[in-house]
Structure formats: C-alpha cells, structure tokens
Design a protein around this motif. Structure first.
Motif, PDB file in Angstrom:
ATOM      1  N   MET A 118       0.836  -1.206   0.000  1.00 30.76           N
ATOM      2  CA  MET A 118       0.000   0.000   0.000  1.00 30.76           C
ATOM      3  C   MET A 118       0.867   1.251   0.000  1.00 30.76           C
ATOM      4  O   MET A 118       0.586   2.209  -0.727  1.00 30.76           O
ATOM      5  CB  MET A 118      -0.948   0.001   1.202  1.00 30.76           C
ATOM      6  N   GLN A 119       1.924   1.240   0.805  1.00 30.41           N
ATOM      7  CA  GLN A 119       2.795   2.412   0.855  1.00 30.41           C
ATOM      8  C   GLN A 119       3.452   2.646  -0.514  1.00 30.41           C
ATOM      9  O   GLN A 119       3.503   3.785  -0.990  1.00 30.41           O
ATOM     10  CB  GLN A 119       3.848   2.260   1.942  1.00 30.41           C
ATOM     11  N   GLN A 120       3.901   1.598  -1.158  1.00 30.37           N
ATOM     12  CA  GLN A 120       4.503   1.733  -2.487  1.00 30.37           C
ATOM     13  C   GLN A 120       3.473   2.248  -3.495  1.00 30.37           C
ATOM     14  O   GLN A 120       3.786   3.088  -4.339  1.00 30.37           O
ATOM     15  CB  GLN A 120       5.090   0.403  -2.959  1.00 30.37           C
ATOM     16  N   ALA A 121       2.246   1.745  -3.417  1.00 30.08           N
ATOM     17  CA  ALA A 121       1.187   2.205  -4.321  1.00 30.08           C
ATOM     18  C   ALA A 121       0.923   3.691  -4.114  1.00 30.08           C
ATOM     19  O   ALA A 121       0.752   4.439  -5.081  1.00 30.08           O
ATOM     20  CB  ALA A 121      -0.091   1.391  -4.092  1.00 30.08           C
ATOM     21  N   VAL A 122       0.926   4.116  -2.845  1.00 26.74           N
ATOM     22  CA  VAL A 122       0.729   5.533  -2.528  1.00 26.74           C
ATOM     23  C   VAL A 122       1.807   6.370  -3.213  1.00 26.74           C
ATOM     24  O   VAL A 122       1.516   7.376  -3.867  1.00 26.74           O
ATOM     25  CB  VAL A 122       0.744   5.761  -1.001  1.00 26.74           C
ATOM     26  N   PHE A 123       3.064   5.969  -3.074  1.00 24.13           N
ATOM     27  CA  PHE A 123       4.171   6.722  -3.672  1.00 24.13           C
ATOM     28  C   PHE A 123       4.071   6.733  -5.194  1.00 24.13           C
ATOM     29  O   PHE A 123       4.387   7.728  -5.824  1.00 24.13           O
ATOM     30  CB  PHE A 123       5.518   6.173  -3.224  1.00 24.13           C
ATOM     31  N   SER A 124       3.619   5.623  -5.777  1.00 23.37           N
ATOM     32  CA  SER A 124       3.513   5.566  -7.234  1.00 23.37           C
ATOM     33  C   SER A 124       2.464   6.552  -7.755  1.00 23.37           C
ATOM     34  O   SER A 124       2.510   6.943  -8.921  1.00 23.37           O
ATOM     35  CB  SER A 124       3.183   4.148  -7.707  1.00 23.37           C
ATOM     36  N   LEU A 125       1.539   6.951  -6.889  1.00 24.92           N
ATOM     37  CA  LEU A 125       0.499   7.919  -7.256  1.00 24.92           C
ATOM     38  C   LEU A 125       0.941   9.364  -7.032  1.00 24.92           C
ATOM     39  O   LEU A 125       0.178  10.290  -7.281  1.00 24.92           O
ATOM     40  CB  LEU A 125      -0.772   7.642  -6.444  1.00 24.92           C
ATOM     41  N   GLY A 126       2.153   9.532  -6.516  1.00 25.37           N
ATOM     42  CA  GLY A 126       2.630  10.880  -6.234  1.00 25.37           C
ATOM     43  C   GLY A 126       2.155  11.412  -4.888  1.00 25.37           C
ATOM     44  O   GLY A 126       2.301  12.600  -4.598  1.00 25.37           O
ATOM     45  N   LEU A 127       1.596  10.545  -4.071  1.00 22.16           N
ATOM     46  CA  LEU A 127       1.167  10.919  -2.721  1.00 22.16           C
ATOM     47  C   LEU A 127       2.250  10.508  -1.727  1.00 22.16           C
ATOM     48  O   LEU A 127       3.304  10.015  -2.115  1.00 22.16           O
ATOM     49  CB  LEU A 127      -0.167  10.241  -2.390  1.00 22.16           C
ATOM     50  N   GLY A 128       1.995  10.697  -0.453  1.00 24.24           N
ATOM     51  CA  GLY A 128       2.964  10.334   0.565  1.00 24.24           C
ATOM     52  C   GLY A 128       2.328   9.474   1.643  1.00 24.24           C
ATOM     53  O   GLY A 128       1.106   9.462   1.820  1.00 24.24           O
ATOM     54  N   ALA A 129       3.171   8.752   2.362  1.00 24.96           N
ATOM     55  CA  ALA A 129       2.683   7.883   3.441  1.00 24.96           C
ATOM     56  C   ALA A 129       3.800   7.656   4.444  1.00 24.96           C
ATOM     57  O   ALA A 129       4.981   7.761   4.128  1.00 24.96           O
ATOM     58  CB  ALA A 129       2.199   6.546   2.881  1.00 24.96           C
ATOM     59  N   VAL A 130       3.371   7.330   5.652  1.00 27.86           N
ATOM     60  CA  VAL A 130       4.307   6.898   6.679  1.00 27.86           C
ATOM     61  C   VAL A 130       3.634   5.767   7.454  1.00 27.86           C
ATOM     62  O   VAL A 130       2.457   5.840   7.799  1.00 27.86           O
ATOM     63  CB  VAL A 130       4.751   8.061   7.607  1.00 27.86           C
ATOM     64  N   TRP A 131       4.405   4.699   7.679  1.00 28.27           N
ATOM     65  CA  TRP A 131       3.923   3.521   8.394  1.00 28.27           C
ATOM     66  C   TRP A 131       4.408   3.656   9.827  1.00 28.27           C
ATOM     67  O   TRP A 131       5.607   3.696  10.095  1.00 28.27           O
ATOM     68  CB  TRP A 131       4.489   2.287   7.721  1.00 28.27           C
ATOM     69  N   ARG A 132       3.461   3.740  10.747  1.00 25.26           N
ATOM     70  CA  ARG A 132       3.798   3.858  12.165  1.00 25.26           C
ATOM     71  C   ARG A 132       3.201   2.680  12.927  1.00 25.26           C
ATOM     72  O   ARG A 132       2.190   2.116  12.514  1.00 25.26           O
ATOM     73  CB  ARG A 132       3.256   5.158  12.751  1.00 25.26           C
ATOM     74  N   SER A 133       3.830   2.355  14.035  1.00 26.64           N
ATOM     75  CA  SER A 133       3.247   1.338  14.921  1.00 26.64           C
ATOM     76  C   SER A 133       3.057   1.991  16.290  1.00 26.64           C
ATOM     77  O   SER A 133       2.101   2.713  16.484  1.00 26.64           O
ATOM     78  CB  SER A 133       4.099   0.077  14.954  1.00 26.64           C
ATOM     79  N   GLY A 134       3.950   1.765  17.209  1.00 26.50           N
ATOM     80  CA  GLY A 134       3.823   2.379  18.523  1.00 26.50           C
ATOM     81  C   GLY A 134       2.961   1.564  19.469  1.00 26.50           C
ATOM     82  O   GLY A 134       2.409   0.521  19.114  1.00 26.50           O
ATOM     83  N   ASP A 135       2.844   2.063  20.687  1.00 24.56           N
ATOM     84  CA  ASP A 135       2.140   1.335  21.743  1.00 24.56           C
ATOM     85  C   ASP A 135       0.694   1.011  21.408  1.00 24.56           C
ATOM     86  O   ASP A 135       0.181  -0.031  21.799  1.00 24.56           O
ATOM     87  CB  ASP A 135       2.197   2.123  23.054  1.00 24.56           C
ATOM     88  N   GLY A 156       0.279  -2.109  11.885  1.00 18.34           N
ATOM     89  CA  GLY A 156       0.678  -0.712  11.860  1.00 18.34           C
ATOM     90  C   GLY A 156      -0.446   0.190  11.408  1.00 18.34           C
ATOM     91  O   GLY A 156      -1.519  -0.266  11.010  1.00 18.34           O
ATOM     92  N   PHE A 157      -0.160   1.469  11.498  1.00 17.39           N
ATOM     93  CA  PHE A 157      -1.070   2.506  11.052  1.00 17.39           C
ATOM     94  C   PHE A 157      -0.402   3.184   9.861  1.00 17.39           C
ATOM     95  O   PHE A 157       0.685   3.735  10.003  1.00 17.39           O
ATOM     96  CB  PHE A 157      -1.326   3.528  12.170  1.00 17.39           C
ATOM     97  N   LEU A 158      -1.033   3.119   8.700  1.00 15.95           N
ATOM     98  CA  LEU A 158      -0.479   3.725   7.501  1.00 15.95           C
ATOM     99  C   LEU A 158      -1.159   5.072   7.292  1.00 15.95           C
ATOM    100  O   LEU A 158      -2.342   5.144   6.969  1.00 15.95           O
ATOM    101  CB  LEU A 158      -0.680   2.823   6.285  1.00 15.95           C
ATOM    102  N   TYR A 159      -0.396   6.139   7.528  1.00 13.47           N
ATOM    103  CA  TYR A 159      -0.885   7.507   7.367  1.00 13.47           C
ATOM    104  C   TYR A 159      -0.654   7.906   5.923  1.00 13.47           C
ATOM    105  O   TYR A 159       0.474   7.784   5.419  1.00 13.47           O
ATOM    106  CB  TYR A 159      -0.123   8.450   8.295  1.00 13.47           C
ATOM    107  N   ILE A 160      -1.710   8.405   5.249  1.00 10.99           N
ATOM    108  CA  ILE A 160      -1.623   8.700   3.819  1.00 10.99           C
ATOM    109  C   ILE A 160      -2.171  10.097   3.529  1.00 10.99           C
ATOM    110  O   ILE A 160      -3.212  10.487   4.065  1.00 10.99           O
ATOM    111  CB  ILE A 160      -2.426   7.670   2.999  1.00 10.99           C
ATOM    112  N   GLY A 161      -1.479  10.814   2.667  1.00 11.10           N
ATOM    113  CA  GLY A 161      -1.944  12.128   2.243  1.00 11.10           C
ATOM    114  C   GLY A 161      -0.996  12.723   1.223  1.00 11.10           C
ATOM    115  O   GLY A 161      -0.246  12.014   0.553  1.00 11.10           O
ATOM    116  N   THR A 162      -1.035  14.024   1.145  1.00 15.41           N
ATOM    117  CA  THR A 162      -0.162  14.760   0.239  1.00 15.41           C
ATOM    118  C   THR A 162       0.994  15.335   1.047  1.00 15.41           C
ATOM    119  O   THR A 162       0.756  16.003   2.060  1.00 15.41           O
ATOM    120  CB  THR A 162      -0.959  15.898  -0.437  1.00 15.41           C
ATOM    121  N   PRO A 163       2.221  15.045   0.663  1.00 15.40           N
ATOM    122  CA  PRO A 163       3.371  15.562   1.428  1.00 15.40           C
ATOM    123  C   PRO A 163       3.380  17.093   1.460  1.00 15.40           C
ATOM    124  O   PRO A 163       3.095  17.740   0.450  1.00 15.40           O
ATOM    125  CB  PRO A 163       4.586  15.035   0.664  1.00 15.40           C
TER     126      PRO A 163
END
Length: 182
Positions: A118-135, A156-163
C-alpha cells in the motif's frame, strides 16, 4: 514512475496534508495490498480506514486507551492529535488463523507485506505515506474498541496524504552489506 525508481527511492513522508487519495486511488492502493504473497490464500489481513469522522473516532479510541492505561495528560493530548497527522489512516490488522501449513508468523508477514505494498502504491500515485506502529498497535483496549479478536494483531497505522515538504532522498544502503553467501 518506474518500478526500479520506486523501489530505490522509497522513504516515509511524515508531514502529510489534504488531499487524501481519491476513491479511485484508494481502490488502487487496496488492490495493491491484496496482491502480496499469501500462502494458502488465507488473506490474513483487514484494513480499517479512518477518514473525516473516522479520524475523530480513531482519536477517541486512542484517548480512551491512554486514559485506561493511566497515561499522563501530555500523552493523552498527543493521542488525541495522532490520527490527524494525515487525512487518511489505514489500520492494518493481521487476521490470523490456525493452519497446518501456514504458521502465524507467515500470516503476520503477509499483513506487513500488504502494508508495504500500500505504501509503495501511494508513492507511485505521487502521494505520501508513513507507516507507524507504537504502543497503540499493541494496546488491547485499542483492539477491543476496533472490534478485533484475541488472535488479531495490528501491524501498523499507515498515514496517507499529500506531502507538505519534499524530503531529500536518503542515501542508498548497499544491499550487499547485509548479504551472506553460503
């Protein structure tokens, strides 16, 4: 973007804003996730999508979990803001099952691969993402409020939007430094 460029320049985009992916783009992102290796065809994943009011609900879940764990006020305030780091958050859950040929760890890895796809697909669309986990990924109160079962695990939590900024490309790590030949 060429696949080779995507694979060698991928990096997280921690500062994200609107717009979120369109419906068509989100379908592409989810379809990419469903194409990852999946031994036994178990589809051991679920994608919980938070957008608009869903971000508020996710914030309420995080705040509730923080309060139940007797977190200090600073952490509770942080928990309330976390989902709003991006206009869309996908909580990726490993939905495992007992199987004679597919161990639980392999099912967790498949869910992780779905997150990466999903993160790679996001980048291929020209969008941005960050994969976070945490407590909160391991907090049973969060799991319960999301309706997860005992054997489910948030990958994890995949945050997606426009950089909001163009991050400099990190230097390439040479893969051979991690390789060992037999």
């Amino acid at each position: 973007m060429k696949a080779s460029e995507l694979l060698l320049t991928r990096q997280s985009s921690p500062r994200l804003t609107t717009p979120a992916p369109t419906t068509e783009q989100l379908d592409f992102i989810l379809n990419a996730a469903a194409r990852v290796p999946d031994h036994g065809g178990l589809t051991p994943w679920e994608f919980i999508i938070a957008q608009d009011d869903g971000l508020t609900r996710l914030a309420e879940i995080f705040v509730s979990a923080a309060k139940k764990s007797q977190a200090d006020e600073a952490l509770i305030e942080k928990a309330e803001k976390m989902p709003f780091r991006a206009p869309l958050v996908i909580t990726v859950v490993a939905k495992t099952q007992t199987h004679s040929k597919v161990p639980i760890i392999e099912q967790h890895i498949a869910a992780g691969c779905a997150t990466m796809a999903m993160q790679q697909a996001v980048f291929s669309l020209g969008l941005g993402a960050v994969w976070r986990s945490g407590d909160f990924a391991f907090d049973r109160n969060v799991h319960q409020d999301l309706g997860l079962h005992d054997n489910d695990q948030i990958v994890g939590f995949l945050y997606i939007g426009t950089p909001t900024v163009t991050a400099p490309i990190k230097s390439l790590k040479e893969g051979r430094q991690f390789a060992r030949f037999l």
